[in-house]
Motif scaffolding. Structure first.
Motif, PDB file in Angstrom:
ATOM      1  N   THR A  98      -8.652  -3.014  11.320  1.00 13.95           N
ATOM      2  CA  THR A  98      -7.598  -3.601  10.180  1.00 13.95           C
ATOM      3  C   THR A  98      -7.307  -2.591   9.425  1.00 13.95           C
ATOM      4  N   VAL A  99      -8.307  -2.012   8.722  1.00 15.50           N
ATOM      5  CA  VAL A  99      -8.171  -0.987   7.635  1.00 15.50           C
ATOM      6  C   VAL A  99      -7.046   0.111   8.413  1.00 15.50           C
ATOM      7  N   LEU A 100      -7.508   0.613   9.636  1.00 17.92           N
ATOM      8  CA  LEU A 100      -6.733   1.549  10.174  1.00 17.92           C
ATOM      9  C   LEU A 100      -5.044   1.077  10.381  1.00 17.92           C
ATOM     10  N   VAL A 101      -4.842  -0.115  10.938  1.00 16.02           N
ATOM     11  CA  VAL A 101      -3.573  -0.667  10.870  1.00 16.02           C
ATOM     12  C   VAL A 101      -2.923  -0.734   9.721  1.00 16.02           C
ATOM     13  N   LEU A 102      -3.674  -1.045   8.564  1.00 14.46           N
ATOM     14  CA  LEU A 102      -3.042  -1.193   7.064  1.00 14.46           C
ATOM     15  C   LEU A 102      -2.677   0.197   6.878  1.00 14.46           C
ATOM     16  N   ALA A 103      -3.509   1.178   6.854  1.00 12.98           N
ATOM     17  CA  ALA A 103      -3.104   2.647   6.520  1.00 12.98           C
ATOM     18  C   ALA A 103      -2.397   3.303   7.161  1.00 12.98           C
ATOM     19  N   ALA A 104      -2.284   3.003   8.513  1.00 13.85           N
ATOM     20  CA  ALA A 104      -1.409   3.675   9.594  1.00 13.85           C
ATOM     21  C   ALA A 104       0.003   3.006   9.246  1.00 13.85           C
ATOM     22  N   GLY A 105       0.364   1.703   8.939  1.00 15.30           N
ATOM     23  CA  GLY A 105       1.378   1.016   8.838  1.00 15.30           C
ATOM     24  C   GLY A 105       1.850   1.536   7.593  1.00 15.30           C
ATOM     25  N   ALA A 106       1.031   1.600   6.534  1.00 18.68           N
ATOM     26  CA  ALA A 106       1.787   2.096   5.303  1.00 18.68           C
ATOM     27  C   ALA A 106       2.390   3.528   5.418  1.00 18.68           C
ATOM     28  N   ASP A 107       1.721   4.297   6.188  1.00 18.96           N
ATOM     29  CA  ASP A 107       2.374   5.722   6.455  1.00 18.96           C
ATOM     30  C   ASP A 107       3.520   5.804   7.364  1.00 18.96           C
ATOM     31  N   ARG A 108       3.665   4.847   8.346  1.00 24.54           N
ATOM     32  CA  ARG A 108       4.979   4.697   9.136  1.00 24.54           C
ATOM     33  C   ARG A 108       6.106   3.969   8.253  1.00 24.54           C
ATOM     34  N   LEU A 109       5.520   3.036   7.270  1.00 24.06           N
ATOM     35  CA  LEU A 109       6.747   2.655   6.395  1.00 24.06           C
ATOM     36  C   LEU A 109       7.083   3.598   5.487  1.00 24.06           C
ATOM     37  N   GLY A 110       6.336   4.435   5.150  1.00 21.31           N
ATOM     38  CA  GLY A 110       6.663   5.755   4.360  1.00 21.31           C
ATOM     39  C   GLY A 110       7.793   6.611   5.047  1.00 21.31           C
ATOM     40  N   ASP A 111       7.355   6.814   6.269  1.00 21.14           N
ATOM     41  CA  ASP A 111       8.420   7.553   6.976  1.00 21.14           C
ATOM     42  C   ASP A 111       9.748   6.873   7.408  1.00 21.14           C
ATOM     43  N   VAL A 112       9.635   5.582   7.461  1.00 23.21           N
ATOM     44  CA  VAL A 112      10.907   4.948   7.564  1.00 23.21           C
ATOM     45  C   VAL A 112      11.789   4.819   6.283  1.00 23.21           C
ATOM     46  N   ILE A 147       0.962  -1.201   0.067  1.00 24.07           N
ATOM     47  CA  ILE A 147       0.087  -0.082   0.060  1.00 24.07           C
ATOM     48  C   ILE A 147       0.764   1.251   0.125  1.00 24.07           C
ATOM     49  N   GLU A 148       1.866   1.362   0.881  1.00 22.29           N
ATOM     50  CA  GLU A 148       2.840   2.491   0.913  1.00 22.29           C
ATOM     51  C   GLU A 148       3.492   2.606  -0.507  1.00 22.29           C
ATOM     52  N   ARG A 149       3.947   1.668  -1.127  1.00 20.86           N
ATOM     53  CA  ARG A 149       4.558   1.676  -2.430  1.00 20.86           C
ATOM     54  C   ARG A 149       3.614   2.329  -3.519  1.00 20.86           C
ATOM     55  N   LEU A 150       2.372   1.776  -3.468  1.00 23.48           N
ATOM     56  CA  LEU A 150       1.186   2.353  -4.261  1.00 23.48           C
ATOM     57  C   LEU A 150       1.169   3.693  -4.068  1.00 23.48           C
ATOM     58  N   VAL A 151       0.828   4.105  -2.786  1.00 21.91           N
ATOM     59  CA  VAL A 151       0.582   5.517  -2.581  1.00 21.91           C
ATOM     60  C   VAL A 151       1.877   6.555  -2.769  1.00 21.91           C
ATOM     61  N   LYS A 176      11.809   7.287   4.208  1.00 24.55           N
ATOM     62  CA  LYS A 176      12.351   8.855   4.030  1.00 24.55           C
ATOM     63  C   LYS A 176      13.529   8.936   5.056  1.00 24.55           C
ATOM     64  N   THR A 177      13.282   8.384   6.290  1.00 28.42           N
ATOM     65  CA  THR A 177      14.587   8.404   6.940  1.00 28.42           C
ATOM     66  C   THR A 177      15.818   7.805   6.595  1.00 28.42           C
ATOM     67  N   TYR A 178      15.512   6.617   6.546  1.00 26.53           N
ATOM     68  CA  TYR A 178      16.663   5.527   6.075  1.00 26.53           C
ATOM     69  C   TYR A 178      17.072   5.396   4.789  1.00 26.53           C
ATOM     70  N   GLY A 179      16.162   5.704   3.702  1.00 27.99           N
ATOM     71  CA  GLY A 179      16.293   5.380   2.416  1.00 27.99           C
ATOM     72  C   GLY A 179      16.447   6.627   1.390  1.00 27.99           C
ATOM     73  N   GLY A 180      16.668   7.581   1.978  1.00 25.31           N
ATOM     74  CA  GLY A 180      16.733   9.033   1.314  1.00 25.31           C
ATOM     75  C   GLY A 180      18.037   8.800   0.197  1.00 25.31           C
ATOM     76  N   SER A 181      17.712   9.484  -1.005  1.00 25.87           N
ATOM     77  CA  SER A 181      18.754   9.443  -1.834  1.00 25.87           C
ATOM     78  C   SER A 181      19.708  10.449  -1.598  1.00 25.87           C
ATOM     79  N   LYS A 182      21.235  10.378  -2.171  1.00 17.81           N
ATOM     80  CA  LYS A 182      22.170  10.857  -1.814  1.00 17.81           C
ATOM     81  C   LYS A 182      22.184  12.192  -2.510  1.00 17.81           C
TER      82      LYS A 182
END
Length: 155
Positions: free
Chosen positions: A97-111, A19-23, A113-119
């Motif tokens: 379940t919807v909330l956990v999936l949507a919020a999990g996607a949002d948190r993964l997006g933050d992760v 879901i995070e990759r799709l969004v 951004k934090t650890y996978g930012g391009s140089k």
């Protein structure tokens, strides 16, 4: 289907990742096309308005993708998968379940951004340079030069 805790976490992470990759892909395309690009805004108020609008739009898109995922894969709610609740007359397990999936996607997006930012996005700051004059009192000068100073009974 009843899963143990580890399998349930893995299932939630897998679907949240998808879901995070799709969004994120849709966010990229919309910014690239200039629809919801806060960097293209002329003023700070307009930029903040675009950021708020895009955050809300992409959150609701994640919720819609979560609902579609649950319905397409015929998933039961998280509480039912874990075996904690067998009946859900009010749909609370589905909403959770919807909330956990949507919020999990949002948190993964933050992760990501934090650890996978391009140089190319990282800003290099010049090294810190301090200039000036340092004045020491007599006791400090003596200690730094190796002389023993008897200050308050210490030697």
């Amino acid at each position: 289907m009843t899963l143990d805790g580890v399998s349930t976490i893995a299932l939630v992470l897998l679907f949240s990742f998808a879901i995070e990759r799709l969004v994120s892909g849709i966010r990229f395309v919309s910014a690239w096309a200039g629809w919801l690009d806060p960097e293209a805004a002329s003023g700070a108020a307009e930029k903040r308005s675009i950021e708020r609008r895009s955050t809300a739009i992409f959150f609701f898109l994640a919720v819609a993708a979560s609902i579609a995922t649950i319905l397409f894969f015929h998933l039961k709610g998280i509480l039912q998968i874990l075996g904690l609740k067998q009946e859900d007359p009010y749909g609370l397990d589905f909403c959770l379940t919807v909330l956990v999936l949507a919020a999990g996607a949002d948190r993964l997006g933050d992760v990501f951004k934090t650890y996978g930012g391009s140089k190319s996005e990282s800003k290099t700051e010049p090294p810190l340079q301090v200039t000036g004059t340092l004045h020491l009192d007599e006791g400090s000068q003596a200690r730094l030069s190796g002389q023993a100073v008897n200050a308050g009974g210490k030697g």
